[in-house]
Design a protein around this motif. Structure first.
Motif, PDB file in Angstrom:
ATOM      1  N   ARG A   1      43.068  50.313  34.124  1.00 59.25           N
ATOM      2  CA  ARG A   1      42.013  49.412  33.585  1.00 59.25           C
ATOM      3  C   ARG A   1      41.233  49.095  34.727  1.00 59.25           C
ATOM      4  O   ARG A   1      39.917  48.857  34.237  1.00 59.25           O
ATOM      5  N   ALA A   2      41.445  49.597  35.738  1.00 61.17           N
ATOM      6  CA  ALA A   2      40.343  49.252  36.999  1.00 61.17           C
ATOM      7  C   ALA A   2      39.379  50.511  37.110  1.00 61.17           C
ATOM      8  O   ALA A   2      38.470  50.171  37.551  1.00 61.17           O
TER       9      ALA A   2
ATOM     10  N   LEU B   1      33.028  41.515  44.948  1.00 54.41           N
ATOM     11  CA  LEU B   1      33.769  40.085  44.312  1.00 54.41           C
ATOM     12  C   LEU B   1      33.259  40.345  43.056  1.00 54.41           C
ATOM     13  O   LEU B   1      34.302  39.930  41.947  1.00 54.41           O
ATOM     14  N   LYS B   2      32.353  40.715  42.437  1.00 54.92           N
ATOM     15  CA  LYS B   2      31.929  40.764  40.839  1.00 54.92           C
ATOM     16  C   LYS B   2      32.949  41.735  40.303  1.00 54.92           C
ATOM     17  O   LYS B   2      33.405  41.648  39.088  1.00 54.92           O
ATOM     18  N   THR B   3      33.231  42.956  40.966  1.00 54.63           N
ATOM     19  CA  THR B   3      33.924  43.873  40.492  1.00 54.63           C
ATOM     20  C   THR B   3      35.397  43.407  40.441  1.00 54.63           C
ATOM     21  O   THR B   3      36.018  43.762  39.198  1.00 54.63           O
ATOM     22  N   ALA B   4      36.043  42.760  41.166  1.00 54.79           N
ATOM     23  CA  ALA B   4      37.269  42.379  41.351  1.00 54.79           C
ATOM     24  C   ALA B   4      37.469  41.308  40.184  1.00 54.79           C
ATOM     25  O   ALA B   4      38.650  41.403  39.659  1.00 54.79           O
ATOM     26  N   ALA B   5      36.637  40.473  40.082  1.00 54.28           N
ATOM     27  CA  ALA B   5      36.489  39.288  39.001  1.00 54.28           C
ATOM     28  C   ALA B   5      36.814  39.979  37.372  1.00 54.28           C
ATOM     29  O   ALA B   5      37.428  39.866  36.708  1.00 54.28           O
ATOM     30  N   ALA B   6      36.050  41.245  37.599  1.00 54.03           N
ATOM     31  CA  ALA B   6      36.103  42.059  36.101  1.00 54.03           C
ATOM     32  C   ALA B   6      37.233  42.390  35.974  1.00 54.03           C
ATOM     33  O   ALA B   6      37.809  42.366  34.692  1.00 54.03           O
ATOM     34  N   ILE B   7      37.829  43.220  36.882  1.00 55.10           N
ATOM     35  CA  ILE B   7      39.162  43.662  36.864  1.00 55.10           C
ATOM     36  C   ILE B   7      40.206  42.901  36.500  1.00 55.10           C
ATOM     37  O   ILE B   7      41.056  43.097  35.586  1.00 55.10           O
ATOM     38  N   THR B   8      40.269  41.560  37.234  1.00 59.53           N
ATOM     39  CA  THR B   8      41.275  40.776  37.225  1.00 59.53           C
ATOM     40  C   THR B   8      41.303  40.223  35.543  1.00 59.53           C
ATOM     41  O   THR B   8      42.196  39.836  35.066  1.00 59.53           O
ATOM     42  N   ARG B   9      40.173  40.160  35.017  1.00 61.12           N
ATOM     43  CA  ARG B   9      39.960  39.669  33.762  1.00 61.12           C
ATOM     44  C   ARG B   9      40.421  40.723  32.639  1.00 61.12           C
ATOM     45  O   ARG B   9      41.104  40.425  31.670  1.00 61.12           O
ATOM     46  N   GLU B  10      40.460  42.026  33.083  1.00 63.04           N
ATOM     47  CA  GLU B  10      40.890  43.012  32.278  1.00 63.04           C
ATOM     48  C   GLU B  10      42.549  42.971  32.400  1.00 63.04           C
ATOM     49  O   GLU B  10      42.978  43.526  31.405  1.00 63.04           O
ATOM     50  N   VAL B  11      43.138  42.775  33.442  1.00 63.80           N
ATOM     51  CA  VAL B  11      44.324  42.791  33.651  1.00 63.80           C
ATOM     52  C   VAL B  11      45.360  41.656  33.527  1.00 63.80           C
ATOM     53  O   VAL B  11      46.442  41.643  33.883  1.00 63.80           O
TER      54      VAL B  11
END
Length: 273
Positions: A105-106, A260-270
């Motif tokens: 996902r990431a 931080l933007k990338t981490a938030a996007a991945i967190t939404r995916e997982v």
């Protein structure tokens, strides 16, 4: 320019309860000590030296290496009789990566972050008191630390490790730090519990963790945790840059926001993993 390679990590000690359990199979443990010794050596090793490296008697290593060679997991040089890992070992690593849903996902988000920053981007997961690289997108520049997927580093002194620990219950994180071997990797490494507790508190407040040359001289890293819907950490996204090209203030100003933007996007995916 390449910074020094990551030092080989010694085999972590077993907890007393693990070694004393009636379920613990000592012969299997010895087999993995031989495999880990060969992996650490990174070269072909003769029987006597291998026994010394694995801290086992020569006859036991002889039986283990014979079995592993017959099964196809070791190769033996016909002339020197030295052993090395075979290509069959790659099957295990491939399966681990192929079945890691967080990595899957990431991946597109990590690639996008790598393209945007032109710097090294990593995905790490916590295993025991170490973080493991499960994805790595190198910088386009020549300066980098010699690491690869599968590399392991102490969690206590890495940005990714601190980011993950900061999202745990504070008592759990502190217990892990107390139990870990906190050996300094550079003169800048923070090893005392008070300093590490402060670093975790800052990471918890800011949403990211910082490592300023504590794992490698000349390497600055920032990392943000990836969490499940309950807030439990799954891993961390990391950006690593060299000090010859980056000042700390620039890292914080230019790289923290996309991290931080990338981490938030991945967190939404997982969130449904």
């Amino acid at each position: 320019m390449t910074l020094p390679p990551a030092p080989a990590r010694p085999r972590p000690a077993l907890a007393p309860a693990e070694g004393a359990s009636p379920l613990f199979v000592g012969s299997v443990a010895k087999c993995f000590r031989v495999l880990e010794a060969l992996n650490t050596a990174g070269r072909a090793v003769g029987l006597t030296e291998l026994a010394q490296m694995a801290r086992l008697d020569r006859s036991a290593v002889q039986r283990i290496t014979h079995t592993l060679r017959v099964l196809g997991y070791l190769r033996q040089d016909a002339a020197s009789k030295a052993f090395r890992l075979s290509g069959r070992m790659l099957e295990f690593g491939h399966t681990v990566l192929a079945t890691d849903q967080l990595r899957e996902r990431a991946q597109p988000h990590l690639e996008a972050l790598n393209r945007r920053t032109s710097e090294t981007v990593n995905l790490m997961e916590l295993e025991g008191d170490e973080i493991v690289y499960v994805a790595r997108y190198p910088s386009v520049h020549a300066v980098s630390v010699d690491l690869h997927v599968g590399s392991r580093l102490p969690a206590f002194c890495t940005a990714a490790g601190r980011a993950i620990l900061s999202r745990m219950e504070p008592a759990d994180a502190l217990a892990r730090l107390k139990a870990a071997r906190r050996t300094a990797m550079t003169p800048r490494t923070v090893t005392d519990l008070a300093g590490l507790r402060h670093a975790l508190e800052r990471a918890r407040e800011q949403g990211y963790a910082l490592n300023d040359q504590e794992a490698f001289i000349g390497d600055v890293s920032i990392a943000a945790a990836l969490v499940d819907p309950h807030g439990h950490p799954l891993g961390a996204v990391n950006i690593a840059v060299p000090t010859p090209r980056w000042q700390l203030a620039d890292v914080l100003a230019r790289l923290v926001p996309p991290l931080l933007k990338t981490a938030a996007a991945i967190t939404r995916e997982v969130k449904y993993l």
